[in-house]
Design a protein around this motif. Structure first.
Motif, PDB file in Angstrom:
ATOM      1  N   ASN B 217       0.803  -1.210   0.000  1.00  0.00           N
ATOM      2  CA  ASN B 217       0.000   0.000   0.000  1.00  0.00           C
ATOM      3  C   ASN B 217       0.843   1.271   0.000  1.00  0.00           C
ATOM      4  OD1 ASN B 217      -2.692   0.768  -0.248  1.00  0.00           O
ATOM      5  ND2 ASN B 217      -3.254  -0.727   1.321  1.00  0.00           N
ATOM      6  N   GLN B 218       2.030   1.177  -0.606  1.00  0.00           N
ATOM      7  CA  GLN B 218       2.881   2.352  -0.735  1.00  0.00           C
ATOM      8  C   GLN B 218       2.997   2.707  -2.217  1.00  0.00           C
ATOM      9  OE1 GLN B 218       6.451   0.994   1.365  1.00  0.00           O
ATOM     10  NE2 GLN B 218       6.020   2.480   2.969  1.00  0.00           N
ATOM     11  N   VAL B 219       3.164   3.977  -2.487  1.00  0.00           N
ATOM     12  CA  VAL B 219       3.316   4.424  -3.870  1.00  0.00           C
ATOM     13  C   VAL B 219       4.595   3.846  -4.471  1.00  0.00           C
ATOM     14  CG1 VAL B 219       3.597   6.458  -5.347  1.00  0.00           C
ATOM     15  CG2 VAL B 219       2.154   6.591  -3.314  1.00  0.00           C
ATOM     16  N   GLU B 220       4.493   3.263  -5.663  1.00  0.00           N
ATOM     17  CA  GLU B 220       5.677   2.755  -6.356  1.00  0.00           C
ATOM     18  C   GLU B 220       6.194   3.751  -7.390  1.00  0.00           C
ATOM     19  OE1 GLU B 220       6.790  -1.793  -6.807  1.00  0.00           O
ATOM     20  OE2 GLU B 220       5.143  -1.153  -8.088  1.00  0.00           O
ATOM     21  N   TYR B 221       5.293   4.265  -8.216  1.00  0.00           N
ATOM     22  CA  TYR B 221       5.661   5.278  -9.216  1.00  0.00           C
ATOM     23  C   TYR B 221       4.733   6.478  -9.081  1.00  0.00           C
ATOM     24  CZ  TYR B 221       7.776   1.253 -11.636  1.00  0.00           C
ATOM     25  OH  TYR B 221       8.508   0.149 -11.952  1.00  0.00           O
ATOM     26  N   VAL B 222       5.309   7.651  -9.159  1.00  0.00           N
ATOM     27  CA  VAL B 222       4.515   8.869  -9.328  1.00  0.00           C
ATOM     28  C   VAL B 222       4.924   9.449 -10.670  1.00  0.00           C
ATOM     29  CG1 VAL B 222       4.066  11.209  -8.518  1.00  0.00           C
ATOM     30  CG2 VAL B 222       4.333   9.344  -6.867  1.00  0.00           C
ATOM     31  N   ILE B 223       3.959   9.716 -11.529  1.00  0.00           N
ATOM     32  CA  ILE B 223       4.233  10.106 -12.913  1.00  0.00           C
ATOM     33  C   ILE B 223       3.666  11.500 -13.175  1.00  0.00           C
ATOM     34  CG2 ILE B 223       3.834   9.482 -15.335  1.00  0.00           C
ATOM     35  CD1 ILE B 223       3.479   6.546 -14.273  1.00  0.00           C
ATOM     36  N   CYS B 224       4.538  12.407 -13.609  1.00  0.00           N
ATOM     37  CA  CYS B 224       4.109  13.778 -13.894  1.00  0.00           C
ATOM     38  C   CYS B 224       4.535  14.181 -15.290  1.00  0.00           C
ATOM     39  CB  CYS B 224       4.716  14.747 -12.891  1.00  0.00           C
ATOM     40  SG  CYS B 224       4.244  16.457 -13.247  1.00  0.00           S
ATOM     41  N   PRO B 225       3.639  14.625 -16.156  1.00  0.00           N
ATOM     42  CA  PRO B 225       2.206  14.782 -15.893  1.00  0.00           C
ATOM     43  C   PRO B 225       1.466  13.452 -16.011  1.00  0.00           C
ATOM     44  CG  PRO B 225       2.705  15.451 -18.143  1.00  0.00           C
ATOM     45  CD  PRO B 225       4.007  15.093 -17.504  1.00  0.00           C
ATOM     46  N   ALA B 226       0.301  13.354 -15.344  1.00  0.00           N
ATOM     47  CA  ALA B 226      -0.543  12.161 -15.461  1.00  0.00           C
ATOM     48  C   ALA B 226      -0.957  12.004 -16.923  1.00  0.00           C
ATOM     49  CB  ALA B 226      -1.784  12.318 -14.587  1.00  0.00           C
ATOM     50  N   ARG B 227      -0.959  10.754 -17.388  1.00  0.00           N
ATOM     51  CA  ARG B 227      -1.316  10.507 -18.786  1.00  0.00           C
ATOM     52  C   ARG B 227      -2.839  10.335 -18.904  1.00  0.00           C
ATOM     53  NH1 ARG B 227       2.900   5.758 -18.778  1.00  0.00           N
ATOM     54  NH2 ARG B 227       1.769   5.629 -16.808  1.00  0.00           N
ATOM     55  N   ILE B 228      -3.524  11.430 -18.652  1.00  0.00           N
ATOM     56  CA  ILE B 228      -4.997  11.405 -18.667  1.00  0.00           C
ATOM     57  C   ILE B 228      -5.506  12.531 -19.547  1.00  0.00           C
ATOM     58  CG2 ILE B 228      -5.253  10.365 -16.361  1.00  0.00           C
ATOM     59  CD1 ILE B 228      -5.672  13.220 -15.260  1.00  0.00           C
ATOM     60  N   ASP B 229      -6.789  12.451 -19.863  1.00  0.00           N
ATOM     61  CA  ASP B 229      -7.437  13.491 -20.660  1.00  0.00           C
ATOM     62  C   ASP B 229      -7.356  14.836 -19.931  1.00  0.00           C
ATOM     63  OD1 ASP B 229      -9.639  13.665 -23.016  1.00  0.00           O
ATOM     64  OD2 ASP B 229     -10.151  15.025 -21.367  1.00  0.00           O
TER      65      ASP B 229
END
Lengths: 385, 385
Positions: B217-229
């Motif tokens: 339950n820990q963050v593995e990857y944080v991705i910036c910017p999010a690949r979202i609409d």
């Protein structure tokens, strides 16, 4: 590989000024225990290093005893006791940059001879053990005005360098060993930072362009990348690599150069450590010069020296007419501008021309960055209360 | 404006962990004297702050007495004694984030009620003062498996959060006040960092996308910017701004959110301080989250939150089966890759799932960065000697 990270490994640094302070940001990032030797108890590194040792960098015992407490030794200023370093090296301590290279670089005369011996282009020079010798040369018409005078040792930030234009300038020079150089008519002052680790891996940073303050002989703007022809840039990088190769240097070497009116590149001088001309890299580069210095002396793989964005650095020097507790007037106005980062070195008192900090301006458009740099320069003032 | 830079101004920080340590990099850059209160004498901030005070953050006297020695107080962890903060605030000390906001955020139940009272979309929840109450609900078919259990207080890094799928899971829960939530079928976990200074100037960082480790339950990857609409991203930013506005928040607030299968955005929880989801900003952003936090609490102009390049963060957590003096195995291999920067938090001892550091990967191409991040993740191991 040694286990440097969160281990018992101890890095020693001779000198605790602003360069040491910016290096500490990197040793903290990697959690490498860092001890500092420094003679000023209020120096920029004093409160924020792992171990702070008070002592004179030119004193044999101070340097030797400090060296015995660390696992690897480096410098943030080149004026240190070299006999102590020689003895520490003999006794097995790893020291980067190597004492033999510091010995060449500490003396401007030895530096010049090194360039000549190794066919590295540099301005013509003469060497005088005493000021009287120089005066004698002038009286006998061996040397003519104008010329550049440099103290052979202990010059920094424009101290120890003067353009001598007349007899009054000549009379007012300090009575020390010196060199003189022909005044080179140059188009640009350039610098290239080279790093090399003990395994021989070598990188160069992009060529930067420097603009100097006309009176104080201090850098006003450092611009990366230099706005010059790529062939000239390639020539400058190759020349800087040649200096590193001939020295068999390990660590970070900043090579300052002149681009002459006919596009020759001459080496002016070198600094064997992170350098003012590389401060832009903290915000602009993939790997900043302090991290790269650390990687090189620890024989870690070197990082990417390319830039994410264009970077310009403005030095913050104490304004003339102000001495005492420092105030950074209008700093809030420059903080309003996108891509502007001030670095404050932690000196409580300002003095005329004292280096108190720098400001980095980054932008994807270098011309825009240059405009903002001008605005920053005209806005912030380093004064006293 | 107050004179913060190289002055007698003293910033106090409650907590001396890795978030405090990364904040110190910024207070050092601006030369702002920083005092830390922390109960662990070997904490990441211990050796590198200006003043280190040993004391329990939940103890009234420790927090109150520390507060009396500083000019402005902030936190790097939200579990602090709020009665002491209330008294300090009454007596005139400026504290950001405000104690009233910390009171809401410290308790997950209060947080949830705050969202509901302010029409901020969030997953349905129930609140239980004791574990027995929750068991009772289950026995009476009021609650069904699976559901999310969260300790009402003192959860961090995935501790204090569990997905309860069966009776064994239920039986093994700690006997503390808790909330339960419906398990939301979501497409993405997102986060937005908002900063606001006392003058009301407000910025948002780009929306980031988080991938979690399935067990810890820990963050593995944080991705910036999010690949979202971009419409979904705009909705997420607007919702984060609404939370800050309703709290009348001053400081930096990280808002964690779910993007549901039908593109609704629900607030999961908030953190009133620099946050794991913003660590990428040190290398990728024009202004990193720690500098921005500092700017906001000092009521300085806020910096540019845009990115120079795409950034991905990988957490370095202690591997299962290893406890004791830490070794970062293969760190030299990841240092060979362009645009890779490890941050080591300065914890000498590893334990399974302990957050020991993080690695940032920056690249002008986000897909390339994601490939490298995977490689980094598969290469470096946090083990013991």
């Amino acid at each position: 590989m040694k286990n440097y990270f969160s281990s018992n490994f101890k890095l020693g640094v001779l000198g605790g000024g602003q360069l040491g302070r910016m290096l500490l940001a990197e040793t903290q990032k990697f959690d490498i225990h860092t001890s500092i030797l420094e003679s000023n108890k209020n120096a920029p590194c004093a409160e924020i290093c792992n171990t702070f040792v008070l002592g004179d960098l030119l004193d044999f015992d101070a340097v030797y005893n400090f060296g015995k407490t660390v696992d690897l030794l480096t410098i943030e200023i080149e004026n240190v006791n070299l006999d102590a370093l020689d003895k520490l090296e003999e006794e097995g301590l790893t020291i980067y940059p190597k004492p033999k290279d510091l010995r060449i670089i500490q003396s401007k005369a030895r530096q010049k001879n090194f360039y000549i011996d190794n066919e590295i282009p540099t301005a013509e020079f003469s060497h005088y053990a005493y000021l009287e010798e120089l005066k004698h040369s002038y009286e006998n018409n061996i040397i003519e005005f104008p010329f550049v005078w440099k103290a052979a040792r202990f010059g920094y930030d424009g101290n120890g360098v003067k353009i001598v234009r007349n007899i009054d300038d000549l009379e007012s020079l300090p009575k020390v060993e010196c060199i003189t150089e022909k005044l080179i008519p140059f188009k640009n002052e350039l610098a290239v930072i080279v790093t090399r680790n003990a395994s021989g891996e070598t990188t160069t940073y992009p060529v930067v362009e420097m603009e100097f303050h006309p009176e104080a002989n201090q850098v006003e703007y450092v611009i990366c990348p230099a706005r010059i022809d790529f062939k000239v840039a390639d020539k400058a990088r190759e020349l800087a690599l040649k200096v590193v190769s001939k020295l068999d240097f390990v660590g970070l070497l900043a090579v300052e150069m002149f681009q002459t009116v006919d596009d020759k590149i001459l080496v002016n001088e070198v600094a064997p450590r992170p350098h003012n001309s590389g401060h832009y890299s903290i915000e602009a580069s993939y790997t900043n010069q302090f991290e790269q210095h650390l990687r090189s002396i620890l024989n870690l793989p070197l990082g990417n020296t390319e830039s994410k964005v264009a970077g310009i650095m403005v030095n913050l020097v104490g304004e003339e007419g102000f001495s005492g507790d420092v105030v950074y007037q209008n700093i809030e106005d420059i903080l309003k501008i996108d891509g502007v980062t001030p670095h404050i070195y932690g000196k409580k008192e300002t003095r005329p021309f004292r280096k108190m900090g720098h400001v980095t301006i980054v932008n994807s458009d270098i011309d825009k960055a240059r405009e903002i740099a001008q605005k920053v320069k005209e806005t912030i003032r380093v004064i006293s209360k």
